[in-house]
Design an enzyme around this catalytic site. Structure first.
Site, PDB file in Angstrom:
ATOM      1  N   CYS A 120       5.521   0.253   7.479  1.00  0.00           N
ATOM      2  CA  CYS A 120       5.225   1.256   6.810  1.00  0.00           C
ATOM      3  C   CYS A 120       6.402   1.680   5.795  1.00  0.00           C
ATOM      4  CB  CYS A 120       4.809   2.447   7.473  1.00  0.00           C
ATOM      5  SG  CYS A 120       4.426   3.979   6.571  1.00  0.00           S
ATOM      6  N   LEU A 121       6.178   1.922   4.673  1.00  0.00           N
ATOM      7  CA  LEU A 121       7.409   2.302   3.721  1.00  0.00           C
ATOM      8  C   LEU A 121       8.144   3.469   3.913  1.00  0.00           C
ATOM      9  CD1 LEU A 121       5.952   1.400   0.090  1.00  0.00           C
ATOM     10  CD2 LEU A 121       7.567  -0.064   1.493  1.00  0.00           C
TER      11      LEU A 121
ATOM     12  N   GLY B  61       0.869  -1.143  -0.101  1.00  0.00           N
ATOM     13  CA  GLY B  61      -0.220   0.110  -0.112  1.00  0.00           C
ATOM     14  C   GLY B  61       0.767   1.308  -0.108  1.00  0.00           C
TER      15      GLY B  61
ATOM     16  N   HIS C  77      -2.916   7.601   6.773  1.00  0.00           N
ATOM     17  CA  HIS C  77      -1.815   8.555   6.114  1.00  0.00           C
ATOM     18  C   HIS C  77      -2.455   9.971   5.523  1.00  0.00           C
ATOM     19  CE1 HIS C  77       1.900   6.640   6.214  1.00  0.00           C
ATOM     20  NE2 HIS C  77       1.622   5.538   5.629  1.00  0.00           N
TER      21      HIS C  77
ATOM     22  N   GLN D 258       2.890  10.007   0.635  1.00  0.00           N
ATOM     23  CA  GLN D 258       4.078   9.264   0.872  1.00  0.00           C
ATOM     24  C   GLN D 258       5.096   9.582  -0.365  1.00  0.00           C
ATOM     25  OE1 GLN D 258       2.373   5.378   1.988  1.00  0.00           O
ATOM     26  NE2 GLN D 258       4.342   5.203   3.118  1.00  0.00           N
TER      27      GLN D 258
ATOM     28  N   HIS E 118      -4.808   1.789   7.442  1.00  0.00           N
ATOM     29  CA  HIS E 118      -3.266   2.321   7.372  1.00  0.00           C
ATOM     30  C   HIS E 118      -3.488   3.544   6.335  1.00  0.00           C
ATOM     31  CE1 HIS E 118       1.196   1.555   7.733  1.00  0.00           C
ATOM     32  NE2 HIS E 118       0.918   2.169   6.592  1.00  0.00           N
ATOM     33  N   GLU E 119      -3.689   3.258   5.329  1.00  0.00           N
ATOM     34  CA  GLU E 119      -3.440   4.200   4.032  1.00  0.00           C
ATOM     35  C   GLU E 119      -4.517   5.364   4.351  1.00  0.00           C
ATOM     36  OE1 GLU E 119      -0.977   3.724   2.392  1.00  0.00           O
ATOM     37  OE2 GLU E 119      -0.579   1.490   3.091  1.00  0.00           O
TER      38      GLU E 119
END
Ligand code: NI
Length: 149
Positions: free
Chosen positions: A90-91, A42, A136, A47, A132-133
């Protein structure tokens, strides 16, 4: 085109993202490329430094079957009272997994990559990934869930 991933503690990860008026196909294409390139499942627009309510997800590609989905202006319509707890990565926060409590099931409304209105129910990993997204897009990171987990 693969874009640079914004890393914590960059302040852009803490901002509220704005709804978009039109679907940006180039942004979405780049976000998929960036997500796959970083071995993620994701990725949200902030990001890659774009403060728009857009994220991409492919919950299954690592298991060998791609299922790319783009979410534009997503809204969670319903959350189950029942919860799930998963270790999330998380990236933007490499090598720092956090246990996060999320609803077990959700209902979501969004615009697709082609601008079509969509509505769907999700559970398990997909539901957690969407939450989660969505976090963000509101400037919330998994680190914020740490104490509550
Ligand atoms: Ni993340």
């Amino acid at each position: 085109m693969i874009r640079d991933i914004v890393m914590d503690p960059d302040p852009r990860l803490r901002m509220l993202c704005a709804p978009v008026l039109g679907v940006d196909a180039e942004l979405i294409g780049d976000m998929f490329e960036t997500m796959y390139g970083a071995m993620g499942r994701g990725l949200a627009a902030p990001q890659v430094g774009v403060m728009s309510r857009v994220f991409v997800m492919d919950a299954t590609w690592k298991a060998g079957e791609a299922s790319p989905m783009a979410f534009v202006n997503p809204e969670i319509l319903w959350r189950s009272a029942e919860v799930q707890v998963n270790e999330e990565g998380c990236l933007s926060i490499p090598d720092r997994p956090v246990l996060v409590t999320r609803p077990a099931r959700i209902e979501v409304m969004w615009l697709s990559e082609s601008g079509a209105q969509r509505r769907g129910a999700f559970e398990g990993f997909e539901a957690a990934c969407i939450c989660h997204e969505m976090d963000h897009l509101d400037g919330v990171l998994i680190l914020d869930h740490e104490a509550a987990a």
